[in-house]
Each structure stands twice: as C-alpha cells, then as structure tokens.
Design a protein around this motif. Structure first.
Motif, PDB file in Angstrom:
ATOM      1  N   GLY A 149       7.054  14.463   2.310  1.00  0.00           N
ATOM      2  CA  GLY A 149       8.292  13.599   2.379  1.00  0.00           C
ATOM      3  C   GLY A 149       8.821  13.776   0.832  1.00  0.00           C
ATOM      4  N   ALA A 150       7.842  13.493  -0.243  1.00  0.00           N
ATOM      5  CA  ALA A 150       8.042  13.306  -1.367  1.00  0.00           C
ATOM      6  C   ALA A 150       8.547  14.851  -1.797  1.00  0.00           C
ATOM      7  CB  ALA A 150       7.097  12.989  -2.071  1.00  0.00           C
ATOM      8  N   VAL A 151       7.996  15.857  -1.522  1.00  0.00           N
ATOM      9  CA  VAL A 151       8.433  17.318  -2.012  1.00  0.00           C
ATOM     10  C   VAL A 151       9.638  17.470  -1.395  1.00  0.00           C
ATOM     11  CG1 VAL A 151       7.936  19.916  -1.486  1.00  0.00           C
ATOM     12  CG2 VAL A 151       5.901  18.229  -2.142  1.00  0.00           C
ATOM     13  N   VAL A 152      10.154  17.358  -0.091  1.00  0.00           N
ATOM     14  CA  VAL A 152      11.375  17.359   0.251  1.00  0.00           C
ATOM     15  C   VAL A 152      12.519  16.798  -0.745  1.00  0.00           C
ATOM     16  CG1 VAL A 152      12.980  16.980   2.334  1.00  0.00           C
ATOM     17  CG2 VAL A 152      10.762  17.909   2.752  1.00  0.00           C
ATOM     18  N   LEU A 153      12.127  15.421  -0.848  1.00  0.00           N
ATOM     19  CA  LEU A 153      13.193  14.657  -1.919  1.00  0.00           C
ATOM     20  C   LEU A 153      13.208  15.289  -3.286  1.00  0.00           C
ATOM     21  CD1 LEU A 153      12.562  11.091  -0.939  1.00  0.00           C
ATOM     22  CD2 LEU A 153      14.462  12.539  -0.394  1.00  0.00           C
ATOM     23  N   LEU A 154      12.056  16.097  -3.699  1.00  0.00           N
ATOM     24  CA  LEU A 154      12.109  16.425  -5.035  1.00  0.00           C
ATOM     25  C   LEU A 154      12.876  17.844  -4.982  1.00  0.00           C
ATOM     26  CD1 LEU A 154       8.461  16.537  -6.439  1.00  0.00           C
ATOM     27  CD2 LEU A 154      10.477  15.572  -7.705  1.00  0.00           C
ATOM     28  N   TRP A 162       0.843  -1.033   0.014  1.00  0.00           N
ATOM     29  CA  TRP A 162      -0.026  -0.108   0.022  1.00  0.00           C
ATOM     30  C   TRP A 162       0.706   1.181   0.085  1.00  0.00           C
ATOM     31  CZ3 TRP A 162      -4.363   1.611  -1.537  1.00  0.00           C
ATOM     32  CH2 TRP A 162      -4.887   2.511  -1.089  1.00  0.00           C
ATOM     33  N   VAL A 163       1.949   1.258   0.809  1.00  0.00           N
ATOM     34  CA  VAL A 163       3.009   2.394   0.827  1.00  0.00           C
ATOM     35  C   VAL A 163       3.407   2.430  -0.853  1.00  0.00           C
ATOM     36  CG1 VAL A 163       5.310   3.295   1.624  1.00  0.00           C
ATOM     37  CG2 VAL A 163       3.442   1.922   3.154  1.00  0.00           C
ATOM     38  N   ILE A 164       3.832   1.663  -1.378  1.00  0.00           N
ATOM     39  CA  ILE A 164       4.124   1.695  -2.790  1.00  0.00           C
ATOM     40  C   ILE A 164       3.039   2.212  -3.431  1.00  0.00           C
ATOM     41  CG2 ILE A 164       5.055   0.336  -4.763  1.00  0.00           C
ATOM     42  CD1 ILE A 164       6.591  -1.373  -2.656  1.00  0.00           C
ATOM     43  N   ILE A 167       7.927   7.360  -3.925  1.00  0.00           N
ATOM     44  CA  ILE A 167       7.741   5.832  -3.360  1.00  0.00           C
ATOM     45  C   ILE A 167       8.840   5.995  -2.259  1.00  0.00           C
ATOM     46  CG2 ILE A 167       8.804   3.457  -3.289  1.00  0.00           C
ATOM     47  CD1 ILE A 167       7.525   3.405  -6.314  1.00  0.00           C
ATOM     48  N   ALA A 168       9.977   6.751  -2.512  1.00  0.00           N
ATOM     49  CA  ALA A 168      10.910   7.067  -1.173  1.00  0.00           C
ATOM     50  C   ALA A 168      10.310   8.167  -0.508  1.00  0.00           C
ATOM     51  CB  ALA A 168      12.432   7.402  -2.168  1.00  0.00           C
ATOM     52  N   GLY A 169       9.823   8.925  -0.849  1.00  0.00           N
ATOM     53  CA  GLY A 169       9.285   9.841   0.203  1.00  0.00           C
ATOM     54  C   GLY A 169       8.234   9.215   0.938  1.00  0.00           C
TER      55      GLY A 169
END
Length: 85
Positions: A67-72, A5-7, A37-39
C-alpha cells in the motif's frame, strides 16, 4: 490500541517502501512517514474488510508495504519535477 500499532508500523513501512521504490527521491522523512502511515491505514481497512487478512500478522505487514509503495508511485507521478525546469 490497534490503530496506534498501525501508525507505528506505518512509520517503519514508509521507510521500507522508500527503500524499495526505485528512483531518486528528494522528499524528507516526514512525507515518507505520512505516506507509510496512509498506506498502512488503507491496507488495514481494505484488507480487513475484504477478508484478505486478520488484524495482525505477517501478511498484514506485507500488505502495508505494498500500500505504501503504491502511494509512493502515485506521489511521484503527481509531484514529479521535470529535469528541464
């Protein structure tokens, strides 16, 4: 089942994070999905271990987007192409 589900949510989160992050992006959907996915993984691990949210819920989804925005943003800072080159 929880990590599957996380993926799946991570794929959606990557698309949302790309839409929210300002600037022109020349990366494809594969990099977007991987960052999403990593975020989502990072947000899931950190948020659950610190007790910020349970395994599922709306706050978990919002945390995944953040989390994904930070990684971007980190991705753009590391792999930014200069306009002069």
């Amino acid at each position: 089942m929880h990590w599957l589900w996380v993926i799946i949510v991570g794929l959606v989160v990557g698309i949302i994070a790309k839409a929210v992050t300002p600037g022109k992006e020349a990366m494809g959907w594969i990099i977007t999905a991987i960052l999403g996915i990593a975020g989502s993984f990072i947000s899931t691990f950190v948020g659950e271990k610190l007790g910020w949210w349970p395994e599922a819920g709306f706050m978990h989804f919002i945390g995944s987007i953040i989390g994904a925005v930070v990684l971007l943003v980190i991705y753009h800072a590391l792999f930014r192409r200069d306009a002069a080159s």
